[in-house]
Design an enzyme around this catalytic site. Structure first.
Site, PDB file in Angstrom:
ATOM      1  N   ARG A 169      -2.089  -8.561  -0.186  1.00 30.71           N
ATOM      2  CA  ARG A 169      -0.656  -8.257  -0.318  1.00 30.71           C
ATOM      3  C   ARG A 169      -0.053  -7.941   1.052  1.00 30.71           C
ATOM      4  O   ARG A 169       1.142  -8.146   1.263  1.00 30.71           O
ATOM      5  CB  ARG A 169      -0.443  -7.049  -1.236  1.00 30.71           C
ATOM      6  CG  ARG A 169      -0.581  -7.340  -2.710  1.00 30.71           C
ATOM      7  CD  ARG A 169      -0.193  -6.111  -3.518  1.00 30.71           C
ATOM      8  NE  ARG A 169       0.951  -5.473  -2.916  1.00 30.71           N
ATOM      9  CZ  ARG A 169       1.097  -4.150  -2.767  1.00 30.71           C
ATOM     10  NH1 ARG A 169       0.190  -3.324  -3.205  1.00 30.71           N
ATOM     11  NH2 ARG A 169       2.169  -3.658  -2.196  1.00 30.71           N
ATOM     12  N   ARG A 214       6.317   7.221  -7.583  1.00 30.92           N
ATOM     13  CA  ARG A 214       7.356   6.471  -6.850  1.00 30.92           C
ATOM     14  C   ARG A 214       8.680   6.333  -7.607  1.00 30.92           C
ATOM     15  O   ARG A 214       9.089   5.228  -8.002  1.00 30.92           O
ATOM     16  CB  ARG A 214       6.833   5.097  -6.445  1.00 30.92           C
ATOM     17  CG  ARG A 214       5.614   5.197  -5.566  1.00 30.92           C
ATOM     18  CD  ARG A 214       5.201   3.876  -5.019  1.00 30.92           C
ATOM     19  NE  ARG A 214       5.751   3.631  -3.704  1.00 30.92           N
ATOM     20  CZ  ARG A 214       5.319   2.681  -2.896  1.00 30.92           C
ATOM     21  NH1 ARG A 214       4.365   1.880  -3.252  1.00 30.92           N
ATOM     22  NH2 ARG A 214       5.847   2.519  -1.721  1.00 30.92           N
ATOM     23  N   LYS A 274       5.456  -6.965   6.980  1.00 34.21           N
ATOM     24  CA  LYS A 274       5.710  -7.058   5.530  1.00 34.21           C
ATOM     25  C   LYS A 274       6.925  -6.223   5.133  1.00 34.21           C
ATOM     26  O   LYS A 274       7.797  -6.693   4.400  1.00 34.21           O
ATOM     27  CB  LYS A 274       4.476  -6.578   4.758  1.00 34.21           C
ATOM     28  CG  LYS A 274       4.728  -6.351   3.276  1.00 34.21           C
ATOM     29  CD  LYS A 274       3.481  -5.932   2.543  1.00 34.21           C
ATOM     30  CE  LYS A 274       3.276  -4.448   2.451  1.00 34.21           C
ATOM     31  NZ  LYS A 274       4.205  -3.720   1.582  1.00 34.21           N
ATOM     32  N   ASN A 275       6.979  -4.997   5.612  1.00 30.43           N
ATOM     33  CA  ASN A 275       8.045  -4.103   5.163  1.00 30.43           C
ATOM     34  C   ASN A 275       9.403  -4.434   5.763  1.00 30.43           C
ATOM     35  O   ASN A 275      10.413  -3.828   5.423  1.00 30.43           O
ATOM     36  CB  ASN A 275       7.681  -2.642   5.459  1.00 30.43           C
ATOM     37  CG  ASN A 275       6.560  -2.166   4.551  1.00 30.43           C
ATOM     38  OD1 ASN A 275       6.170  -2.873   3.618  1.00 30.43           O
ATOM     39  ND2 ASN A 275       6.051  -0.973   4.820  1.00 30.43           N
ATOM     40  N   CYS A 305       2.810   3.292  -9.552  1.00 26.57           N
ATOM     41  CA  CYS A 305       1.914   2.344  -8.911  1.00 26.57           C
ATOM     42  C   CYS A 305       0.664   3.092  -8.510  1.00 26.57           C
ATOM     43  O   CYS A 305       0.490   4.243  -8.863  1.00 26.57           O
ATOM     44  CB  CYS A 305       2.580   1.687  -7.710  1.00 26.57           C
ATOM     45  SG  CYS A 305       2.709   2.800  -6.326  1.00 26.57           S
ATOM     46  N   ASP A 315       1.120   4.825   5.760  1.00 22.97           N
ATOM     47  CA  ASP A 315       0.428   3.537   5.624  1.00 22.97           C
ATOM     48  C   ASP A 315      -0.776   3.402   6.565  1.00 22.97           C
ATOM     49  O   ASP A 315      -1.492   2.402   6.507  1.00 22.97           O
ATOM     50  CB  ASP A 315       1.413   2.374   5.872  1.00 22.97           C
ATOM     51  CG  ASP A 315       2.374   2.188   4.708  1.00 22.97           C
ATOM     52  OD1 ASP A 315       2.176   2.810   3.654  1.00 22.97           O
ATOM     53  OD2 ASP A 315       3.340   1.415   4.857  1.00 22.97           O
TER      54      ASP A 315
HETATM   55  C1  UD1 Z   1       8.175   2.108   2.002  1.00 25.65           C
HETATM   56  C2  UD1 Z   1       7.141   1.100   2.416  1.00 25.65           C
HETATM   57  C3  UD1 Z   1       5.735   1.658   2.183  1.00 25.65           C
HETATM   58  C4  UD1 Z   1       5.596   2.999   2.887  1.00 25.65           C
HETATM   59  C5  UD1 Z   1       6.735   3.937   2.508  1.00 25.65           C
HETATM   60  C6  UD1 Z   1       6.725   5.229   3.304  1.00 25.65           C
HETATM   61  C7  UD1 Z   1       8.238  -0.994   1.991  1.00 25.65           C
HETATM   62  C8  UD1 Z   1       8.289  -2.262   1.206  1.00 25.65           C
HETATM   63  N1  UD1 Z   1       7.316  -0.108   1.624  1.00 25.65           N
HETATM   64  O1  UD1 Z   1       8.032   2.336   0.605  1.00 25.65           O
HETATM   65  O2  UD1 Z   1       4.789   0.733   2.727  1.00 25.65           O
HETATM   66  O3  UD1 Z   1       4.363   3.587   2.501  1.00 25.65           O
HETATM   67  O4  UD1 Z   1       7.994   3.305   2.743  1.00 25.65           O
HETATM   68  O5  UD1 Z   1       6.756   4.973   4.657  1.00 25.65           O
HETATM   69  O6  UD1 Z   1       8.967  -0.828   2.956  1.00 25.65           O
HETATM   70  N2  UD1 Z   1      11.052   8.991  -3.369  1.00 25.65           N
HETATM   71  C9  UD1 Z   1      11.700   9.699  -4.345  1.00 25.65           C
HETATM   72  N3  UD1 Z   1      12.840   9.173  -4.901  1.00 25.65           N
HETATM   73  C10 UD1 Z   1      13.351   7.979  -4.497  1.00 25.65           C
HETATM   74  C11 UD1 Z   1      12.693   7.260  -3.485  1.00 25.65           C
HETATM   75  C12 UD1 Z   1      11.547   7.786  -2.923  1.00 25.65           C
HETATM   76  O7  UD1 Z   1      11.260  10.782  -4.733  1.00 25.65           O
HETATM   77  O8  UD1 Z   1      14.389   7.559  -5.035  1.00 25.65           O
HETATM   78  C13 UD1 Z   1       9.813   9.527  -2.774  1.00 25.65           C
HETATM   79  C14 UD1 Z   1       8.615   8.635  -3.069  1.00 25.65           C
HETATM   80  O9  UD1 Z   1       8.075   8.920  -4.348  1.00 25.65           O
HETATM   81  C15 UD1 Z   1       7.673   8.994  -1.957  1.00 25.65           C
HETATM   82  C16 UD1 Z   1       8.632   9.254  -0.791  1.00 25.65           C
HETATM   83  O10 UD1 Z   1       9.904   9.498  -1.369  1.00 25.65           O
HETATM   84  O11 UD1 Z   1       6.970  10.159  -2.260  1.00 25.65           O
HETATM   85  C17 UD1 Z   1       8.736   8.108   0.211  1.00 25.65           C
HETATM   86  O12 UD1 Z   1       9.123   6.937  -0.447  1.00 25.65           O
HETATM   87  P1  UD1 Z   1       9.979   5.784   0.239  1.00 25.65           P
HETATM   88  O13 UD1 Z   1      10.259   6.140   1.668  1.00 25.65           O
HETATM   89  O14 UD1 Z   1      11.119   5.453  -0.644  1.00 25.65           O
HETATM   90  O15 UD1 Z   1       8.933   4.581   0.237  1.00 25.65           O
HETATM   91  P2  UD1 Z   1       9.193   3.093  -0.222  1.00 25.65           P
HETATM   92  O16 UD1 Z   1      10.505   2.615   0.268  1.00 25.65           O
HETATM   93  O17 UD1 Z   1       8.849   2.946  -1.661  1.00 25.65           O
END
Ligand code: UD1
Length: 419
Positions: free
Chosen positions: A400, A124, A25-26, A119, A308
């Site tokens: 999902r 996030r 999925k990711n 979410c 995850d």
């Molecule tokens: C992706 C995955 C999700 C997985 C996560 C961490 C997809 C579609 N989803 O989510 O399944 O759980 O990686 O492995 O690939 N953060 C900030 N600022 C930002 C971006 C992130 O503070 O601009 C924080 C987030 O709140 C969170 C952490 O960084 O606490 C990790 O988030 P991130 O690695 O960005 O996860 P996603 O890409 O949303």
């Protein structure tokens, strides 16, 4: 979104048999977003049949792509994409659609997207995405819950990420492929899905190096072309089935995986006493008689233990022999499943980002509620080993990220049905 379907599980199952793992999925979500850049036809295979993929497909169609969906394959022609506005309802439904920001910015130099908001697993934020895009020359205005990004021409930049965010790394890659000059992402996320995105983009003519390491270099090119690509297997689906083998004292052969992507999960499963035998791109997992507690299970960015997989391990450790401590370092609020597992008799106390799981002899079936995707999968695993019947509501979340989880488990001998 409400989904009235439920899972009903009759407990005391033992899983045995073979499973083939579907595409990740990711990986598929950012790659579908990336198809927008070339304006040509891409053929993506090994696509899992998931709710999130359907939402991304809807978004691509809404902005003007032609999409032909076949069994586990999609032919996407993005020539007709003509909109810079991402539909608000769909973006709200799937937070990861924010990845289209980088793709549309590259294609049109402009994009409007509604703020994805929080979410089920915490706030996030997307500050890291926006900060990087600004460094690359995008002007960003935020008002009334919308983000408007505009640029004359994106330019390469040296970007130091404060945290190795998966989504930010992907958005920067998509913004950088056709930018003027070279972009360097330092402290980049190293997840396998980033490597898959690099692979797709390079086949399309991009010049990216270093995905899978913490420094990624992207040399901007004039144009990208459409291409064919096969999505990598889903390491989280594989990990979930592996946890099921351990919890039910079962024996499962898991096929079509990349074992290198599963090393941290394998290491932790071995700590529980499980026997994991790797053979090329498949592995056999044999559950132990008694599940050992894990002293400390800490989630981290890849190659650390994946957030995850945290919920599924919590379900497993709730019937472990002794006390385990789980430290969730990636997300703020990712223990909602603990409450539901407690309704099934688990002994779990959470303190902010730490939870203490005291193993109990058995779980008992109950009516529980899937509050998020992986938490929902954890409840399914718990239901498999519980005594009596478990009813899981709100399985929309599970769909999902898992393609027909009930059917997969039934083939392994589980008594689970969708009602
Ligand atoms: C992706 C995955 C999700 C997985 C996560 C961490 C997809 C579609 N989803 O989510 O399944 O759980 O990686 O492995 O690939 N953060 C900030 N600022 C930002 C971006 C992130 O503070 O601009 C924080 C987030 O709140 C969170 C952490 O960084 O606490 C990790 O988030 P991130 O690695 O960005 O996860 P996603 O890409 O949303």
């Amino acid at each position: 979104m409400l989904d009235l379907e439920k899972y009903l599980i009759q407990g005391n199952n033992r899983l045995e048999g073979e499973v083939k793992i579907t595409g990740a999925k990711n990986s598929v979500l950012p790659i579908l977003a990336a198809t927008v850049i070339s304006g040509e036809k891409s053929i993506i295979s090994n696509i899992p049949n998931l709710k999130d993929v359907k939402v991304m497909t809807e978004i691509l169609k809404t902005i003007g792509s032609k999409v032909k969906v076949e069994e586990h394959r999609m032919i996407i022609d993005t020539n007709g994409v003509n909109s810079i506005d991402l539909p608000e309802e769909l973006v709200r439904e799937m937070r990861s659609s924010i990845i289209l920001m980088g793709a549309l910015l590259t294609r049109f130099g402009e994009v409007n997207v509604s703020f994805p908001g929080g979410c089920e697993i915490g706030p996030r934020p997307i500050d890291l995405h926006l900060k990087a895009l600004k460094q690359m020359g995008a002007e960003i205005k935020e008002s009334h819950g919308f983000i408007h990004c505009k640029t004359e021409k994106l330019k390469g930049a040296d970007i130091q990420l404060d945290y190795p965010s998966v989504g930010a790394t992907e958005n920067i890659m998509l913004a950088a492929v056709k930018a003027k000059g070279v972009t360097v992402i330092r402290n980049a996320a190293r997840e396998p899905e980033i490597m898959d995105l690099e692979d797709y983009l390079n086949k399309s003519g991009a010049k990216i190096k270093g995905a899978g390491t913490s420094i990624i270099t992207i040399e901007g090119v004039e144009r990208l072309n459409g291409t064919n690509h096969k999505i990598i297997p889903d390491r989280i689906v594989a990990g979930t089935i592996m946890a099921g083998a351990v919890m039910t004292k079962g024996k499962i052969i898991i096929k079509d995986i990349i074992t290198e992507h599963l090393q941290s999960t394998i290491a932790k499963l071995k700590e529980t006493g499980a026997n994991v035998i790797i053979n090329g791109n498949s592995m056999m997992v044999i559950g132990p008689k008694n599940i050992n507690a894990i002293e400390i299970l800490q989630t981290l960015p890849f190659p650390g233990f994946p957030t995850d997989m945290q919920a599924q391990f919590m379900a497993m450790l709730s019937i472990g022999n002794g006390t385990s401590i789980i430290n969730e370092t990636v997300f703020e609020n990712r223990f909602k499943h603990a409450e539901e597992l407690s309704r099934m008799g688990a002994n779990i106390k959470t303190f902010g980002k730490v939870s203490v799981v005291k193993g109990v002899k058995k779980l008992t079936g109950a009516k529980v509620y899937a509050k998020d995707l992986r938490g929902g999968a954890a409840l399914v695993l718990a239901g498999l080993v519980a005594e009596g019947d478990t009813e899981i509501e709100n399985i929309y979340h599970i769909n999902r990220g898992y393609e027909n989880l009930d059917e997969t488990l039934r083939r392994l001998g589980a008594k689970i049905s969708c009602i």
